[in-house]
Design a protein around this motif. Sequence first.
Motif, PDB file in Angstrom:
ATOM      1  N   GLU A 194      -2.098   7.709  -5.771  1.00  0.00           N
ATOM      2  CA  GLU A 194      -2.677   8.901  -5.150  1.00  0.00           C
ATOM      3  C   GLU A 194      -1.916  10.154  -5.522  1.00  0.00           C
ATOM      4  O   GLU A 194      -2.487  11.201  -5.774  1.00  0.00           O
ATOM      5  N   TRP A 227      10.360  -7.273  -2.903  1.00  0.00           N
ATOM      6  CA  TRP A 227      10.451  -6.372  -1.751  1.00  0.00           C
ATOM      7  C   TRP A 227      11.779  -5.627  -1.755  1.00  0.00           C
ATOM      8  O   TRP A 227      11.870  -4.476  -1.386  1.00  0.00           O
ATOM      9  N   ARG A 256      -7.540  -1.231   5.780  1.00  0.00           N
ATOM     10  CA  ARG A 256      -6.632  -1.295   6.918  1.00  0.00           C
ATOM     11  C   ARG A 256      -7.335  -1.895   8.126  1.00  0.00           C
ATOM     12  O   ARG A 256      -6.801  -2.761   8.821  1.00  0.00           O
ATOM     13  N   TYR A 296      -3.986  -8.501  -4.865  1.00  0.00           N
ATOM     14  CA  TYR A 296      -3.009  -7.494  -5.309  1.00  0.00           C
ATOM     15  C   TYR A 296      -3.172  -7.201  -6.782  1.00  0.00           C
ATOM     16  O   TYR A 296      -3.243  -6.044  -7.198  1.00  0.00           O
ATOM     17  N   ASN A 329      -0.276   9.580   4.911  1.00  0.00           N
ATOM     18  CA  ASN A 329      -0.156   8.135   4.726  1.00  0.00           C
ATOM     19  C   ASN A 329       1.016   7.561   5.505  1.00  0.00           C
ATOM     20  O   ASN A 329       1.902   6.940   4.940  1.00  0.00           O
ATOM     21  N   PRO A 345       0.828  -1.218   0.000  1.00  0.00           N
ATOM     22  CA  PRO A 345       0.000   0.000   0.000  1.00  0.00           C
ATOM     23  C   PRO A 345       0.857   1.260   0.000  1.00  0.00           C
ATOM     24  O   PRO A 345       0.466   2.273  -0.536  1.00  0.00           O
ATOM     25  N   GLY A 346       1.999   1.108   0.638  1.00  0.00           N
ATOM     26  CA  GLY A 346       2.848   2.308   0.759  1.00  0.00           C
ATOM     27  C   GLY A 346       3.328   2.788  -0.581  1.00  0.00           C
ATOM     28  O   GLY A 346       3.353   3.979  -0.843  1.00  0.00           O
ATOM     29  N   SER A 347       3.689   1.838  -1.432  1.00  0.00           N
ATOM     30  CA  SER A 347       4.363   2.271  -2.655  1.00  0.00           C
ATOM     31  C   SER A 347       3.404   2.520  -3.799  1.00  0.00           C
ATOM     32  O   SER A 347       3.330   3.623  -4.330  1.00  0.00           O
ATOM     33  N   LEU A 348       2.655   1.476  -4.154  1.00  0.00           N
ATOM     34  CA  LEU A 348       1.875   1.629  -5.383  1.00  0.00           C
ATOM     35  C   LEU A 348       0.633   2.469  -5.176  1.00  0.00           C
ATOM     36  O   LEU A 348       0.301   3.323  -5.994  1.00  0.00           O
ATOM     37  N   GLY A 364       0.240   4.685  -2.969  1.00  0.00           N
ATOM     38  CA  GLY A 364       0.692   6.074  -2.820  1.00  0.00           C
ATOM     39  C   GLY A 364       1.010   6.678  -4.160  1.00  0.00           C
ATOM     40  O   GLY A 364       0.706   7.840  -4.413  1.00  0.00           O
ATOM     41  N   HIS A 397       3.680   8.850   2.662  1.00  0.00           N
ATOM     42  CA  HIS A 397       3.715   7.478   2.155  1.00  0.00           C
ATOM     43  C   HIS A 397       4.908   6.722   2.695  1.00  0.00           C
ATOM     44  O   HIS A 397       5.641   6.082   1.951  1.00  0.00           O
ATOM     45  N   THR A 434       9.459  10.441  -0.230  1.00  0.00           N
ATOM     46  CA  THR A 434       8.164   9.770  -0.185  1.00  0.00           C
ATOM     47  C   THR A 434       8.303   8.354  -0.710  1.00  0.00           C
ATOM     48  O   THR A 434       9.215   8.044  -1.484  1.00  0.00           O
ATOM     49  N   ARG A 435       7.390   7.512  -0.273  1.00  0.00           N
ATOM     50  CA  ARG A 435       7.297   6.133  -0.752  1.00  0.00           C
ATOM     51  C   ARG A 435       8.621   5.392  -0.608  1.00  0.00           C
ATOM     52  O   ARG A 435       9.064   4.710  -1.493  1.00  0.00           O
ATOM     53  N   PHE A 476      12.578  -2.087  -3.029  1.00  0.00           N
ATOM     54  CA  PHE A 476      12.121  -0.896  -2.303  1.00  0.00           C
ATOM     55  C   PHE A 476      12.766  -0.838  -0.932  1.00  0.00           C
ATOM     56  O   PHE A 476      12.111  -0.885   0.086  1.00  0.00           O
ATOM     57  N   GLY A 498       5.907  -3.509 -12.130  1.00  0.00           N
ATOM     58  CA  GLY A 498       4.763  -4.327 -12.551  1.00  0.00           C
ATOM     59  C   GLY A 498       4.703  -5.647 -11.810  1.00  0.00           C
ATOM     60  O   GLY A 498       4.774  -5.684 -10.581  1.00  0.00           O
ATOM     61  N   MET A 499       4.672  -6.768 -12.547  1.00  0.00           N
ATOM     62  CA  MET A 499       4.555  -8.069 -11.918  1.00  0.00           C
ATOM     63  C   MET A 499       5.908  -8.604 -11.477  1.00  0.00           C
ATOM     64  O   MET A 499       5.991  -9.654 -10.861  1.00  0.00           O
ATOM     65  N   LEU A 558      -4.354  -3.856  -8.379  1.00  0.00           N
ATOM     66  CA  LEU A 558      -3.657  -3.175  -9.473  1.00  0.00           C
ATOM     67  C   LEU A 558      -4.631  -2.797 -10.562  1.00  0.00           C
ATOM     68  O   LEU A 558      -4.637  -1.674 -11.070  1.00  0.00           O
ATOM     69  N   PHE A 584       7.527  -7.517  -9.191  1.00  0.00           N
ATOM     70  CA  PHE A 584       7.674  -6.896  -7.878  1.00  0.00           C
ATOM     71  C   PHE A 584       8.514  -7.743  -6.946  1.00  0.00           C
ATOM     72  O   PHE A 584       8.323  -8.954  -6.846  1.00  0.00           O
TER      73      PHE A 584
END
Lengths: 671, 501
Positions: free
Chosen positions: A12, B258, A109, A189, B343, A4-7, A9, B316, B287-288, B261, B253-254, A193, B256
Amino acid sequence: MNPPGSLGGLEEKEEEDLSTPILGPSIYSDNPQERIQARRLRIAARLEARRREALGEYLDGKKESEEDQSKSSKQKEESRLKLAKLLLCGTELVTNIQVATDIREIHRRVEEEEIKRQRLEKLENEVKTSQDKFDEITAKWEEGRQKRIPQDLWDVLSTQQVHCAALIEDKNKLISELQQELKTKDDQYVKDLKKQSDDICLLLERMEEQVKNVMKTFRQELSYIEKAFEIERQELLTSNKKKWERALQAHNAKELEYLMNRIKKVEDYEKQLNKQRIWDWEEYNMIKIKLEQDVQILEQQLQQMKATYQLNQEKLEYNFQVLKKRDEESTVIKSQQKRKINRLHDTLNNLRSKYAKQIKQFQEENQSLTSDYKRLVMQFKELQKAMRHFALIDDKQFREIWLMNEEEAKDLISRAFDVDRIIHTHHLGLPWMAPDFWFLRNVGPISQQQQKSATQILEEVLMQTEEEGTEEAASEAESYLDLPKQISAKTTRKILMLLCDESGFLIESKLLSLLLPLEKNECYLLKLDAIFSALGIESEDDLYKLVNFFLRYRVYHSPSSQEQTSLMSALEPGEKRDLEEQKEESLGEGEAEEKEHPSSPKLIHPNDVLKILEAFVMGLKKPRDSRTPVKLKHVRDDSKDSEYWEALTTVIPDTTQNLWDALYTALEKYQ
Amino acid sequence: MQETLVTPTLSVLSRSSITMQDRSSTAGQASSTGPQPSRPSVIPPPSKSKGWKSGANVRRMRRIIAEDPEWSLAIVPLLTELCIQHIVENFQNNPILKQLLPEHQQKVLNHLSPDLPLTVTANLIDDENYWRRCCMQRWPVCHVARHGGSWKRLFFERHLENLIKHFIPSTTDPAVILDLLPFCKNYVRRLRVDQFLPPVQLPLQPWNGELSDSGSEAEMEQPTGDHYQLRDLVAGLSHLEELDLVYGVKDCGMNFEWNLFLFTYQDCHSLAATIKACHTLKTFRLTRSKVDDDKARILIRSLLDHPALEELDLSHNLIGDRGARAAAKLLSHSHLRVLTLANNQVRAPGAQSLAHALAHNTNLISLNLRLNCIEDEGGQALAHALQTNKCLTTLHLGGNELSEPTATLLSQVLTVNTTLTSINLSCNHIGLDGGKQLLEGMSDNKTLLEFDLRLSDVAQESEYLIGQALCANREAARQRALNPSHFMSPITAKGPENPVG
């Protein structure tokens, strides 16, 4: 699991970014209502305006225009409000998506938390139960160990196996459940998306729609506003036209009136003009005749003027000719003069050059002459030197010869004297006296008494005065034979002392310092020497003159001889000298007079000394100048020589010779 | 007329050709090819081939051309044109610009190719047109307004961002970026990097252990996840004002993972040192990037007493109460004007500490706590703080689980406060009563322009009435903005009104 944090955001963020510049649509329910309401308001306003116009039509145009202005501004305000609302609604619509996602996220959440909690609970329960089961199994192991019978053991083991399998199965079940959950989450997910992309699409759609709508409404509002302005303009135009027509009519009427007035006036003026014209015509004729007469007179005058002009012209021409000729002549003369000037210039130059040449020549001559002169002077000096030398030699020779001759003569004389003595003593029996003559004692050539220098005199004076006390009268007669008799040594000394004291300024200061340690007399001597050299007193005579001068001065300045001084001052210097001489004589005569005043020098006041000295120097200077060339050479005086020699011959007197002759004859006779 | 015009230019040409000949003859034939392109005055005229052949021909040639009826000036371009053309062609080797006349400079700039190396153009060319062409050639969409209206700045900022975006640590040479530094340091004011690629080993290792469970990956990757270190670059950029960073990979995309990031502690420390050293920085956004409490504290500690910082955006991320407390401390130790913690995981204690700092703060204008969980306790604390605060204008508390108690306090704030212009309470559980209370508060307020209450369980009616009040406020604000002389009287009239209400 969803990130939720990355995508989320990201999405948004994009929404936020895009939402600001793009605006929403206007198909909302409240919007048309608003529009209707606004229109109603506008109509009401217009009606009211019209009513007001009807009421206050004749009040003033200003209010009307204000009304009109308010109409357009009202339209503008309306449009602005509408558009603002539209924009607000549009933004709201677009941001609705964001808000919806937000709330969805919140819900998610919350759910997630719940599920997590449940899962944790479940896991804990599971752990508890499995732990129990495991404990049971481990307890049974103990139990199994006690079993001795293989069958029992096998039973126990098989039960244990079953239990273990059950435990493992439970665990596996849990794992598979969790994996199932994970899978569903993954699916979710993907779904999320998709949902997000859908949302973004929707967002874009809405944005585009809003852009379109906003553009449309903006255009519409613009056209409304334009229309409003158009109407307003037209109204303004019509009202203005009306006003214009009214004004035009009034103007026309006035124009007509003016025209009529003008026509009337024109007729009047025409009549006046005719009258005037006739009157003018007559006047014109009269003036014409008069002027023609004038013209004739003037023409006559013109002819006359022309004649005089002709005459003058001829005269002037003649003058001109004459002047021309004169001018020519003058030019000729001028050229002649110029030539002359040139010639004279030439001669002047020649003369100048000649003059320069001559100057040069004379300078050269002068130079040669000066060199000649110098040479001659040199020769002259040499000659003088030679002469002096020769004079000295001559003197010497003369002296030697003299001495020789004198010796010879004296020899002869002594022989004669011897003979005479023998004759006298031996033959005559008479005492013999050697004759005493001045010339016998003389040795060397006869010379005049040498003039003593002033210093010598001084020395003498001083020395003499020193010994004054002892041999007063005796020496006076002797040593002052050559001195002027009138002046006593004492007086002289006193005068000199005075002079010495008073005229110290003539002595150099250096000398004074040198003199300090010396004896008093010597000191005086040297001082006086310096003073005399400064005053120019050289010889004995000068000194005596000075002393005399002092004495006489005193005499003149005494009140008794007042007239003489006045006389003297009036006399010329030359005459004065004569007078002085006279005075000298008179002084010489009046020796007694002087004797009467032995302390006469004391009468001379020291203050007068300087004056006396000044007068003396003034008097002394002139005779000096004239005397110097005369005094140059001391010529020997030979007048007494012959006398001397003759005297020498006559040493034996005639009587003696006669005696000798008689004796000789007697002797001869005797023999 | 034409002849008289022609002859001087020709004489110039012939003279130049003669001088060229002399030069070439003295320098030797070999050197004639080398240095000539660098010399602008040596551009040969079209008729140079004749002039080249023999010096004696020049005079005859000129006579012929002067009498040639077909010859016209239009055939021969002006010498200045030729020079400019030559300068343009050889700009890379011999950049001549400042010595030219302004008009010629313009011509040269118009004809320069946008592909010239930056080493030549960066500090020499200031012309916006040239840089516009450069930008247009590289990127289809350019928002020049976001770069201060300067195309040159846009070019350099985007160029630098591109380089950083595609920098792979320990694979790409750091000199690639640092070499650019002397050229771009005067123009870059903002750095907006939305992607930091991880080291290249990381993608390889997961390929091998892809089948293994994801839990074990964390242990392996921790020590080797560092990204590009901005320190040298930022230290060199003397005008940098804005730093906008996202430690992550775009468009995965797919694929992904962890580990794509990861914002490591090493990254965090180096970034903290970097922003501490950059005294011109006004805006900092991170951010993010999965910034947790500890990292946030490290970053914020380095920002304490920063001389220029005005905006901090850590939205974020994973910041909790401790991070929020650090941010609250920063509020009282800097001139921060905008703080965004949207966020994150800020809860009531964090919000309370923020409120405590806000109560006496005189710098902060905007506070954004969207999508946190401060709940009523935090909301009430903030509302209390707003009663004394005289500076904050924008407050965003959307999605914070707020409910009626906060609304009642906020309605009291609305009657007192005259600085707030925008409040967002969307996605909360305000409820019907809370909405009514807010409406009451709104009726006495004359300054609030925006009040978002969407999806917060407020009655339609009260929301509509609040909207009306906002409209009135907006209208008044507009009137004030239109004629500031009028502005004075309403506010003085309003001043005493508010405390009474």
